[in-house]
Scaffold this active site. Sequence first.
Site, PDB file in Angstrom:
ATOM      1  N   GLY A 149     -15.688  66.035  18.791  1.00 11.31           N
ATOM      2  CA  GLY A 149     -15.646  67.213  19.647  1.00 11.31           C
ATOM      3  C   GLY A 149     -14.431  68.096  19.406  1.00 11.31           C
ATOM      4  N   ASN A 150     -13.274  67.484  19.056  1.00 11.87           N
ATOM      5  CA  ASN A 150     -12.045  68.264  18.885  1.00 11.87           C
ATOM      6  C   ASN A 150     -12.098  69.187  17.665  1.00 11.87           C
ATOM      7  OD1 ASN A 150     -11.825  65.984  17.106  1.00 11.87           O
ATOM      8  ND2 ASN A 150      -9.640  66.354  16.946  1.00 11.87           N
ATOM      9  N   LYS A 190     -24.709  58.810  28.093  1.00 15.21           N
ATOM     10  CA  LYS A 190     -23.984  59.705  27.185  1.00 15.21           C
ATOM     11  C   LYS A 190     -23.342  60.869  27.946  1.00 15.21           C
ATOM     12  CE  LYS A 190     -22.766  61.707  23.327  1.00 15.21           C
ATOM     13  NZ  LYS A 190     -21.660  61.149  22.549  1.00 15.21           N
ATOM     14  N   LYS A 205     -23.731  61.111  17.995  1.00 15.18           N
ATOM     15  CA  LYS A 205     -23.646  61.673  16.645  1.00 15.18           C
ATOM     16  C   LYS A 205     -23.103  60.661  15.626  1.00 15.18           C
ATOM     17  CE  LYS A 205     -18.999  62.717  16.033  1.00 15.18           C
ATOM     18  NZ  LYS A 205     -18.504  62.040  17.178  1.00 15.18           N
ATOM     19  N   LYS A 240     -18.447  54.567  17.182  1.00 18.48           N
ATOM     20  CA  LYS A 240     -17.860  54.879  15.871  1.00 18.48           C
ATOM     21  C   LYS A 240     -17.635  53.597  15.079  1.00 18.48           C
ATOM     22  CE  LYS A 240     -15.082  58.622  17.776  1.00 18.48           C
ATOM     23  NZ  LYS A 240     -16.185  59.563  17.901  1.00 18.48           N
TER      24      LYS A 240
HETATM   25  P1  ADP Z   1     -15.296  62.352  19.482  1.00 18.18           P
HETATM   26  O1  ADP Z   1     -15.516  63.660  20.121  1.00 18.18           O
HETATM   27  O2  ADP Z   1     -14.486  62.439  18.235  1.00 18.18           O
HETATM   28  O3  ADP Z   1     -16.551  61.542  19.316  1.00 18.18           O
HETATM   29  P2  ADP Z   1     -14.496  60.484  21.570  1.00 18.18           P
HETATM   30  O4  ADP Z   1     -13.726  60.953  22.746  1.00 18.18           O
HETATM   31  O5  ADP Z   1     -15.931  60.141  21.744  1.00 18.18           O
HETATM   32  O6  ADP Z   1     -14.291  61.604  20.465  1.00 18.18           O
HETATM   33  O7  ADP Z   1     -13.758  59.224  20.910  1.00 18.18           O
HETATM   34  C1  ADP Z   1     -12.383  59.258  20.589  1.00 18.18           C
HETATM   35  C2  ADP Z   1     -11.571  58.637  21.727  1.00 18.18           C
HETATM   36  O8  ADP Z   1     -11.821  57.240  21.801  1.00 18.18           O
HETATM   37  C3  ADP Z   1     -10.074  58.691  21.596  1.00 18.18           C
HETATM   38  O9  ADP Z   1      -9.541  59.942  21.974  1.00 18.18           O
HETATM   39  C4  ADP Z   1      -9.628  57.570  22.553  1.00 18.18           C
HETATM   40  O10 ADP Z   1      -9.353  58.109  23.830  1.00 18.18           O
HETATM   41  C5  ADP Z   1     -10.860  56.692  22.677  1.00 18.18           C
HETATM   42  N1  ADP Z   1     -10.674  55.269  22.349  1.00 18.18           N
HETATM   43  C6  ADP Z   1     -11.242  54.264  23.041  1.00 18.18           C
HETATM   44  N2  ADP Z   1     -10.936  53.079  22.510  1.00 18.18           N
HETATM   45  C7  ADP Z   1     -10.134  53.315  21.441  1.00 18.18           C
HETATM   46  C8  ADP Z   1      -9.487  52.463  20.465  1.00 18.18           C
HETATM   47  N3  ADP Z   1      -9.619  51.144  20.496  1.00 18.18           N
HETATM   48  N4  ADP Z   1      -8.755  53.065  19.488  1.00 18.18           N
HETATM   49  C9  ADP Z   1      -8.620  54.399  19.452  1.00 18.18           C
HETATM   50  N5  ADP Z   1      -9.197  55.249  20.344  1.00 18.18           N
HETATM   51  C10 ADP Z   1      -9.964  54.730  21.331  1.00 18.18           C
HETATM   52 MG    MG Z   2     -17.814  60.775  20.901  1.00 19.00          MG
END
Ligand code: ADP
Ligand code: MG
Length: 315
Positions: free
Chosen positions: A12-13, A132, A216, A278
């Site tokens: 998203g970023n 979601k 995604k 992920k």
């Molecule tokens: P995106 O939009 O890239 O899919 P998400 O917010 O869904 O982003 O996922 C990224 C986020 O996952 C990070 O900003 C962090 O807050 C969170 N996160 C949760 N568990 C972990 C972990 N074990 N290591 C790193 N980040 C984590």
């Molecule tokens: Mg995400």
Amino acid sequence: MNKQLVVVALGGNAILQPGQKGTFEEQYENIKSTCAQLAKMVLSGNYNIVITHGNGPQVGNLLLQNDIAKDTIPPMPLDICGAQSQGFIGYMMQQTLNNHFVEAGQENIPVATIVTQVLVDPKDPAFENPSKPVGAFYSEAEAKQLEAEKGFVMKEDAGRGWRRVVPSPQPLGIYEKNTVNDLLAANNVIITSGGGGIPVMLQDKKLVGIEAVIDKDRSGKVLAESIGADVLMILTDVNAVKINYGKPDEQDLSQVSVSKVEQLISEGHFAAGSMGPKVEACVSFAKKGKRSVIASLHEALEALEGKAGTTFLPD
Ligand code: ADP
Ligand code: MG
């Protein structure tokens, strides 16, 4: 060296930063700087890339627009909002990638967006349990109000606030994968399966859209497998995958084997709905003997070279 085929899944970023409102200018600027990174990969001459991206905030805004205007303009279902977001995000990427290529003196690199449908199972248990997050973050009080007034299902998202949640079924296949392959063969940079793809199911062999959002990262993995990619790279807003995330003994993972990560998953290190999908996508891709990477958007090329982020390797 043969070029490596990399599926890049943007978080998203890449399109909207935390705290931004979501104006056109903000999104265009973010996409422009994201695409500068992606253009570098292509211009290095070492990689062919297929790009996929999230659309949570964009679809959330479209849903809200529909809701606010509902007495004047008939609201569109979620699958239509997904298609709209693929179109406008793809447009911004096509344009900014092209402009980066032109700036580098390369005027003939074609870039194309495919409105992409992803098959799901109508019996997927996700339809019974919406999970979601889409759209804006709210306080707990605002969330309760939306639940009461609009019938939304609201949940807390990884310690960052409350969001509306919708069903997130598993992707079974990318319906347009042959089109992706054809365009790849013609040297296109491709944007596909945006927002995880538009969820569709088959009814008597015919396609029907479904109101859901596919993760995604999961679709990115299915995409990477179905086009025979060498690398699945997931770019997000943290520099690496961490164990003990958010705790005093938090630690970055730089290189991990599939079996080590599976142990860490079972210990609960990766939050469902953010890092969880992920890591699972990367493990599943690496199990087929391939490489997968999770890294910061700003270190994409370094991560591909193993100098940043977290790399997942087969045992
Ligand atoms: P995106 O939009 O890239 O899919 P998400 O917010 O869904 O982003 O996922 C990224 C986020 O996952 C990070 O900003 C962090 O807050 C969170 N996160 C949760 N568990 C972990 C972990 N074990 N290591 C790193 N980040 C984590
Ligand atoms: Mg995400």
